[in-house]
Design a protein around this motif. Structure first.
Motif, PDB file in Angstrom:
ATOM      1  N   UNK A 103      41.132  38.847  48.600  1.00 19.80           N
ATOM      2  CA  UNK A 103      40.561  37.800  47.758  1.00 19.80           C
ATOM      3  C   UNK A 103      40.037  38.361  46.441  1.00 19.80           C
ATOM      4  N   UNK A 104      39.448  39.534  46.465  1.00 18.22           N
ATOM      5  CA  UNK A 104      39.011  40.184  45.227  1.00 18.22           C
ATOM      6  C   UNK A 104      40.204  40.475  44.325  1.00 18.22           C
ATOM      7  N   UNK A 105      41.273  40.969  44.911  1.00 18.53           N
ATOM      8  CA  UNK A 105      42.495  41.244  44.157  1.00 18.53           C
ATOM      9  C   UNK A 105      43.030  39.973  43.499  1.00 18.53           C
ATOM     10  N   UNK A 106      43.103  38.897  44.266  1.00 18.53           N
ATOM     11  CA  UNK A 106      43.605  37.625  43.734  1.00 18.53           C
ATOM     12  C   UNK A 106      42.692  37.118  42.622  1.00 18.53           C
ATOM     13  N   UNK A 107      41.384  37.205  42.829  1.00 14.66           N
ATOM     14  CA  UNK A 107      40.434  36.721  41.826  1.00 14.66           C
ATOM     15  C   UNK A 107      40.534  37.509  40.526  1.00 14.66           C
ATOM     16  N   UNK A 108      40.802  38.805  40.616  1.00 18.37           N
ATOM     17  CA  UNK A 108      40.924  39.621  39.408  1.00 18.37           C
ATOM     18  C   UNK A 108      42.286  39.485  38.743  1.00 18.37           C
ATOM     19  N   UNK A 166      47.591  36.578  35.213  1.00 14.54           N
ATOM     20  CA  UNK A 166      48.835  35.852  35.434  1.00 14.54           C
ATOM     21  C   UNK A 166      48.852  34.544  34.654  1.00 14.54           C
ATOM     22  N   UNK A 167      47.732  33.848  34.612  1.00 18.53           N
ATOM     23  CA  UNK A 167      47.661  32.610  33.835  1.00 18.53           C
ATOM     24  C   UNK A 167      47.853  32.884  32.347  1.00 18.53           C
ATOM     25  N   UNK A 168      47.230  33.944  31.850  1.00 15.89           N
ATOM     26  CA  UNK A 168      47.378  34.320  30.448  1.00 15.89           C
ATOM     27  C   UNK A 168      48.827  34.679  30.138  1.00 15.89           C
TER      28      UNK A 168
END
Length: 120
Positions: A101-106, A111-113
């Motif tokens: 979850x930390x990996x996904x949050x960071x 990815x959005x940018x």
């Protein structure tokens, strides 16, 4: 005495080797991304890192296997009953989703940018 109290003390050398393994993996990913963005220089340092980054993965898995095996064997091993094995994997089951979850949050903002820059 609890299972964690019986565990052998941490070995700083093994922790340092794991850190080196992680840095090798990160360097490989950086080298591959840099080559994709700027091109490949044959025989250059990025090419060497990209070609040999698997060493970090192998080193990391070997060290973790050694440390996990040491938890169940050796002089300071916890009792090898089913409860001890289940407790060992229960603790890891709580650590893994937290790291993921930390990996996904960071990673998500990057990815959005990237997606916004690609469509702009």
């Amino acid at each position: 005495m609890t299972a964690t109290a019986r565990m052998a003390p941490r070995c700083p050398v093994l922790d340092a080797l794991r850190a080196v393994a992680i840095l090798l993996v990160l360097a490989r990913h950086w080298a591959l991304a840099s080559q994709a963005a700027f091109g490949v220089v044959p025989g250059g340092p990025l090419a060497v890192l990209a070609a040999n980054g698997w060493i970090g993965v192998d080193l990391f898995f070997v060290l973790n296997g050694f440390l996990i095996a040491g938890h169940f064997t050796g002089l300071r091993a916890a009792p090898s009953n089913l409860a001890a094995v289940l407790d060992f994997y229960r603790r890891r089951a709580f650590r893994t989703p937290a790291a993921w979850l930390l990996h996904v949050a960071l990673e998500r903002p990057f990815l959005l940018l990237r997606d916004r820059m690609a469509t702009a």
